[in-house]
Design a protein around this motif. Sequence first.
Motif, mmCIF file in Angstrom:
data_model
loop_
_atom_site.group_PDB
_atom_site.id
_atom_site.type_symbol
_atom_site.label_atom_id
_atom_site.label_comp_id
_atom_site.label_asym_id
_atom_site.label_seq_id
_atom_site.Cartn_x
_atom_site.Cartn_y
_atom_site.Cartn_z
ATOM 1 N N ALA A 1 -26.452 -12.360 2.350
ATOM 2 C CA ALA A 1 -26.400 -13.206 3.557
ATOM 3 C C ALA A 1 -25.108 -14.022 3.559
ATOM 4 N N TYR A 2 -24.753 -14.540 2.383
ATOM 5 C CA TYR A 2 -23.537 -15.360 2.251
ATOM 6 C C TYR A 2 -22.294 -14.471 2.388
ATOM 7 N N LEU A 3 -22.319 -13.289 1.735
ATOM 8 C CA LEU A 3 -21.131 -12.426 1.751
ATOM 9 C C LEU A 3 -20.826 -11.895 3.150
ATOM 10 N N SER B 1 -17.198 -11.788 7.503
ATOM 11 C CA SER B 1 -17.086 -11.710 8.973
ATOM 12 C C SER B 1 -15.996 -12.644 9.500
ATOM 13 N N TRP B 2 -15.617 -13.641 8.714
ATOM 14 C CA TRP B 2 -14.544 -14.561 9.138
ATOM 15 C C TRP B 2 -13.177 -13.877 9.122
ATOM 16 N N ALA B 3 -13.072 -12.711 8.458
ATOM 17 C CA ALA B 3 -11.756 -12.057 8.312
ATOM 18 C C ALA B 3 -11.090 -11.840 9.670
ATOM 19 N N ALA C 1 -21.064 -34.528 4.516
ATOM 20 C CA ALA C 1 -21.118 -34.024 5.902
ATOM 21 C C ALA C 1 -20.702 -32.558 6.009
ATOM 22 N N LEU C 2 -21.130 -31.748 5.024
ATOM 23 C CA LEU C 2 -20.840 -30.310 5.050
ATOM 24 C C LEU C 2 -22.126 -29.546 5.337
ATOM 25 N N VAL C 3 -22.033 -28.550 6.222
ATOM 26 C CA VAL C 3 -23.164 -27.646 6.410
ATOM 27 C C VAL C 3 -23.059 -26.526 5.380
ATOM 28 N N PRO C 4 -24.151 -25.900 4.970
ATOM 29 C CA PRO C 4 -25.522 -26.146 5.403
ATOM 30 C C PRO C 4 -26.164 -27.317 4.668
ATOM 31 N N ALA C 5 -27.113 -27.963 5.357
ATOM 32 C CA ALA C 5 -28.030 -28.906 4.694
ATOM 33 C C ALA C 5 -29.407 -28.556 5.212
ATOM 34 N N LEU D 1 -21.440 -20.234 13.363
ATOM 35 C CA LEU D 1 -20.674 -19.232 12.609
ATOM 36 C C LEU D 1 -20.036 -19.779 11.328
ATOM 37 N N ALA D 2 -20.435 -20.969 10.904
ATOM 38 C CA ALA D 2 -19.971 -21.505 9.612
ATOM 39 C C ALA D 2 -20.816 -20.876 8.493
ATOM 40 N N CYS D 3 -20.578 -21.298 7.256
ATOM 41 C CA CYS D 3 -21.292 -20.674 6.142
ATOM 42 C C CYS D 3 -22.802 -20.909 6.222
ATOM 43 N N SER D 4 -23.225 -21.845 7.054
ATOM 44 C CA SER D 4 -24.654 -22.079 7.246
ATOM 45 C C SER D 4 -25.341 -20.892 7.919
ATOM 46 N N VAL E 1 -28.526 -29.205 -0.391
ATOM 47 C CA VAL E 1 -27.214 -28.729 0.042
ATOM 48 C C VAL E 1 -26.716 -27.663 -0.931
ATOM 49 N N GLU E 2 -25.606 -27.028 -0.596
ATOM 50 C CA GLU E 2 -24.927 -25.992 -1.382
ATOM 51 C C GLU E 2 -25.574 -24.616 -1.171
ATOM 52 N N ASN E 3 -24.756 -23.731 -0.606
ATOM 53 C CA ASN E 3 -25.183 -22.351 -0.381
ATOM 54 C C ASN E 3 -25.649 -21.669 -1.665
ATOM 55 N N ALA E 4 -25.022 -22.024 -2.783
ATOM 56 C CA ALA E 4 -25.329 -21.321 -4.034
ATOM 57 C C ALA E 4 -26.521 -21.922 -4.765
ATOM 58 N N LEU F 1 -14.035 -16.554 -2.818
ATOM 59 C CA LEU F 1 -13.799 -16.089 -1.434
ATOM 60 C C LEU F 1 -13.818 -17.247 -0.450
ATOM 61 N N HIS F 2 -14.933 -17.969 -0.379
ATOM 62 C CA HIS F 2 -15.081 -19.014 0.640
ATOM 63 C C HIS F 2 -13.993 -20.085 0.490
ATOM 64 N N LYS F 3 -13.968 -20.742 -0.660
ATOM 65 C CA LYS F 3 -13.080 -21.907 -0.791
ATOM 66 C C LYS F 3 -11.636 -21.536 -1.114
ATOM 67 N N LEU F 4 -11.441 -20.517 -1.975
ATOM 68 C CA LEU F 4 -10.060 -20.181 -2.363
ATOM 69 C C LEU F 4 -9.330 -19.416 -1.262
ATOM 70 N N ASP G 1 -21.443 -30.806 14.946
ATOM 71 C CA ASP G 1 -20.084 -30.502 15.381
ATOM 72 C C ASP G 1 -19.165 -30.636 14.155
ATOM 73 N N PRO G 2 -18.462 -29.540 13.785
ATOM 74 C CA PRO G 2 -17.673 -29.589 12.550
ATOM 75 C C PRO G 2 -16.427 -30.458 12.657
ATOM 76 N N LYS G 3 -16.020 -30.808 13.861
ATOM 77 C CA LYS G 3 -14.822 -31.656 13.992
ATOM 78 C C LYS G 3 -15.195 -33.136 13.969
ATOM 79 N N THR G 4 -16.263 -33.473 14.697
ATOM 80 C CA THR G 4 -16.635 -34.892 14.764
ATOM 81 C C THR G 4 -17.656 -35.270 13.686
ATOM 82 N N HIS G 5 -18.223 -34.238 13.025
ATOM 83 C CA HIS G 5 -19.255 -34.473 12.007
ATOM 84 C C HIS G 5 -20.412 -35.315 12.548
ATOM 85 N N THR G 6 -20.803 -34.988 13.785
ATOM 86 C CA THR G 6 -21.955 -35.668 14.388
ATOM 87 C C THR G 6 -22.966 -34.622 14.843
HETATM 88 N N1 LIG Z 1 -19.989 -26.086 -1.321
HETATM 89 C C1 LIG Z 1 -20.568 -26.095 0.005
HETATM 90 C C2 LIG Z 1 -19.459 -25.924 1.024
HETATM 91 C C3 LIG Z 1 -19.961 -26.071 2.440
HETATM 92 C C4 LIG Z 1 -18.810 -26.006 3.453
HETATM 93 O O1 LIG Z 1 -17.630 -25.859 3.093
HETATM 94 N N2 LIG Z 1 -19.170 -26.106 4.743
HETATM 95 C C5 LIG Z 1 -18.157 -26.052 5.804
HETATM 96 C C6 LIG Z 1 -18.515 -24.976 6.851
HETATM 97 S S1 LIG Z 1 -18.341 -23.329 6.181
HETATM 98 C C7 LIG Z 1 -18.147 -27.384 6.529
HETATM 99 O O2 LIG Z 1 -19.173 -28.020 6.739
HETATM 100 N N3 LIG Z 1 -16.942 -27.822 6.939
HETATM 101 C C8 LIG Z 1 -16.752 -29.046 7.678
HETATM 102 C C9 LIG Z 1 -15.667 -29.896 7.051
HETATM 103 O O3 LIG Z 1 -14.993 -29.427 6.123
HETATM 104 O O4 LIG Z 1 -15.505 -31.006 7.486
HETATM 105 C C10 LIG Z 1 -21.589 -24.939 0.109
HETATM 106 O O5 LIG Z 1 -21.360 -23.865 -0.466
HETATM 107 O O6 LIG Z 1 -22.637 -25.105 0.773
#
Ligand SMILES: N[C@@H](CCC(=O)N[C@@H](CS)C(=O)NCC(=O)O)C(=O)O
Length: 196
Positions: free
Chosen positions: A141-143, A148-150, A51-55, A8-11, A65-68, A90-93, A31-36
């Motif tokens: 798809a991104y929007l 949906s996170w609201a 270590a950010l999804v999506p990749a 359910l992350a932006c991926s 990488v990067e949704n955009a 929206l996403h980051k701010l 795993d978004p907490k352990t980044h493994t």
């Molecule tokens: N600029 C990146 C941002 C990706 C991003 O923020 N991913 C979040 C999930 S929505 C993530 O991996 N977070 C884990 C962390 O911050 O450690 C993109 O648009 O793809």
Amino acid sequence: MELYFSPLACSVATRIALYEAGVDARFVEVDPKTHTLLEDGSPFSRVTPLALVPALRTDDGEVLVENAAPTDVRGRERLQQWLCFIGTELHKLVFAPLLDASAPAGAREYALSKVAVRFDLLSRHLEGRDFLLERFSVADAYLVTVLSWAVATPIELGSWPVLAAYVARLRKRPSVAKALAIELPLYQAELARHAA
Ligand SMILES: N[C@@H](CCC(=O)N[C@@H](CS)C(=O)NCC(=O)O)C(=O)O
């Protein structure tokens, strides 16, 4: 092709785009907490340094990488405009501070103060339209993923009926419904793992 994702992350947006394109991919959970990687416990930073999804690893081994960063020649400028709006405004701010349990209260208040003007703009644009552009695109798809996170934030999407209707409609689209149906149980498992 392999998509590195967290439930359910932006991926989710990338998963939806792969379904829409009919691309066969292997989905590798991070795993978004352990980044493994769940499958072998290896550090996700070996795949992508932040270590950010999506990749997305292509069949020739390149990691994107990067949704955009999609390839879509039709309506490219407007597509880029919406992708940047979703990613930065929206996403980051707005959503990143609201969803980050470690964000200080001031950061959350600041994020909430930014909602109305952005949601009003989006609502005006989507009034009377099915999609952000003429047809479904990766920006939708991104929007739908981000809006949906609201439910996990103090944002009342129902205050913007056009946006609430857009989300409800898109969540019924087969690619979106399939992505969410697959990832919701994975997200619940992730929560249970970290509660234990
Ligand atoms: N600029 C990146 C941002 C990706 C991003 O923020 N991913 C979040 C999930 S929505 C993530 O991996 N977070 C884990 C962390 O911050 O450690 C993109 O648009 O793809």
